[in-house]
Write a protein that holds these residues in place. Structure first.
Motif, short mmCIF file in Angstrom:
data_model
loop_
_atom_site.label_atom_id
_atom_site.label_comp_id
_atom_site.label_asym_id
_atom_site.label_seq_id
_atom_site.Cartn_x
_atom_site.Cartn_y
_atom_site.Cartn_z
N LYS A 35 -2.44 0.50 -0.28
CA LYS A 35 -3.61 1.01 0.21
C LYS A 35 -3.89 2.21 -0.42
O LYS A 35 -3.34 3.13 -0.33
CB LYS A 35 -3.54 1.02 1.80
N ASN A 36 -5.18 2.55 -0.56
CA ASN A 36 -5.47 3.86 -1.36
C ASN A 36 -5.48 4.87 -0.59
O ASN A 36 -4.98 6.11 -1.00
CB ASN A 36 -7.16 3.80 -1.68
N TYR A 37 -5.79 4.80 0.71
CA TYR A 37 -5.70 6.12 1.49
C TYR A 37 -4.19 6.70 1.76
O TYR A 37 -3.91 7.68 2.21
CB TYR A 37 -6.23 6.03 3.21
N LEU A 38 -3.04 5.79 1.61
CA LEU A 38 -1.60 5.94 1.99
C LEU A 38 -0.88 6.23 0.61
O LEU A 38 0.30 6.42 0.52
CB LEU A 38 -1.15 4.83 2.37
N ALA A 39 -1.77 5.95 -0.69
CA ALA A 39 -0.94 5.94 -2.07
C ALA A 39 -0.20 7.24 -2.29
O ALA A 39 1.02 7.14 -2.69
CB ALA A 39 -1.78 5.55 -2.90
N SER A 40 -0.88 8.26 -2.05
CA SER A 40 -0.10 9.60 -2.44
C SER A 40 0.71 10.16 -1.49
O SER A 40 1.86 10.42 -1.89
CB SER A 40 -1.30 10.83 -2.41
#
Length: 309
Positions: free
Chosen positions: A253-258
């Motif tokens: 998921k984009n918002y958890l990637a970093s």
């Protein structure tokens, strides 16, 4: 009938009424993971290949399937069809070494005589907190791979005397399954799909795209392929097509990637690599210089003479 056609037929057949076929391992009773692979002389390894590399590859390709679903491998069943039974005494310490390396227990198996050597392994795994299928990728997800790709194809070609690159011709046998990373990914939230790279990134990422009814886009500007410069090859071609790497490709998921990327580096000392994104649509594409180009997903395929050793 080619290998992928055969598997597709089984997926759609009544024989697969419980939908066990279609991912890297079968989930049974919502707890038990089962996977099986066979490796064959002159298809997956040469007669001249040292036995230690053959046995390591046998374990790696099977353990990798369990890891790619976020599960932990526990037990193995070994099958040996040998043209020379004297190999048995040489195999025993190698099996013990691999069981210790991957922390699995040998629970049984069978032996038989054969005109050429075949090795098979069945792995029984235990479900982690989450089971990760190929089919869960969502629009906006970031695509990651677990390590750089391409050297396995170069090494295989070296073993087949198809190049003279400065690389160990047995390197492609010695890569390891990402078992610890797979277990970790199965223990956290935000991982939407995953598979291992056995047939090449193009083929295996396309399997995620097909299963998820989505489009996968590899972003060229994210890639640093300079580690392949010394070999004098088409870097991207080898990156996308190198088979039997047994790295993991997964979507986050984009918002958890970093955060997940940082946590994996902190906890496991593994620097996962973002390579693209998931969009609505179908197929697998390369985005370069502002243009999208569809990627030919041809890769290593069994039952195909041109794909064999």
């Amino acid at each position: 009938m080619k290998e992928f056609e055969f598997i597709s037929y089984l997926e759609k057949n009544i024989i697969n009424k419980n939908k066990y076929i279609g991912d890297d391992a079968a989930l049974i009773y919502n707890r038990l993971l089962v996977s099986k692979d066979i490796i064959s002389e002159n298809i997956h390894f040469l007669t001249s290949t040292p036995l230690k590399y053959v046995i390591h590859k046998l374990f790696t390709c099977n353990i990798s399937d369990i890891a790619s679903m976020g599960a932990v491998s526990k037990y193995v069943l070994l099958g040996l069809a040998l043209k020379d039974k004297s190999y048995l005494k040489n195999i025993i310490p190698l099996i013990e070494e691999e069981c210790n390396f991957y922390n699995v227990e040998l629970a049984g198996g069978d032996t038989a005589s054969s005109e050429r050597n075949f090795f098979s392994l069945t792995v029984l795994g235990e479900k982690g907190r989450n089971i990760i299928y190929r089919s869960g990728a969502e629009k906006g997800d970031i695509i990651f791979i677990s390590r750089p790709l391409g050297r396995c194809r170069i090494s295989l070609e070296k073993e087949l005397n198809q190049n003279s690159c400065n690389i160990d011709k047995y390197y492609h046998y010695s890569v390891n399954a990402e078992d610890k990373l797979g277990i970790y990914l199965g223990s956290i939230d935000g991982i939407t799909s995953m598979t291992d790279i056995s047939d090449g990134l193009g083929v295996d990422l396309n399997n995620i795209a097909l299963s998820s009814n989505k489009k996968a886009v590899i972003e060229y500007n994210r890639l640093d392929l300079s580690y392949l410069d010394e070999y004098g090859i088409d870097n991207f071609d080898y990156f996308i097509s190198s088979g039997e790497e047994f790295a993991l490709v997964f979507t986050v998921k984009n918002y958890l990637a970093s955060k997940i990327q940082k946590d994996i580096l902190d906890y496991l000392n593994i620097n996962i690599i973002p390579v693209g994104r998931i969009e609505d649509g179908s197929g697998i594409y390369l985005e370069k210089d502002g243009y999208l180009q569809k990627i030919d997903v041809a890769g290593y395929e069994h039952f195909n003479k041109n794909g064999s050793i």
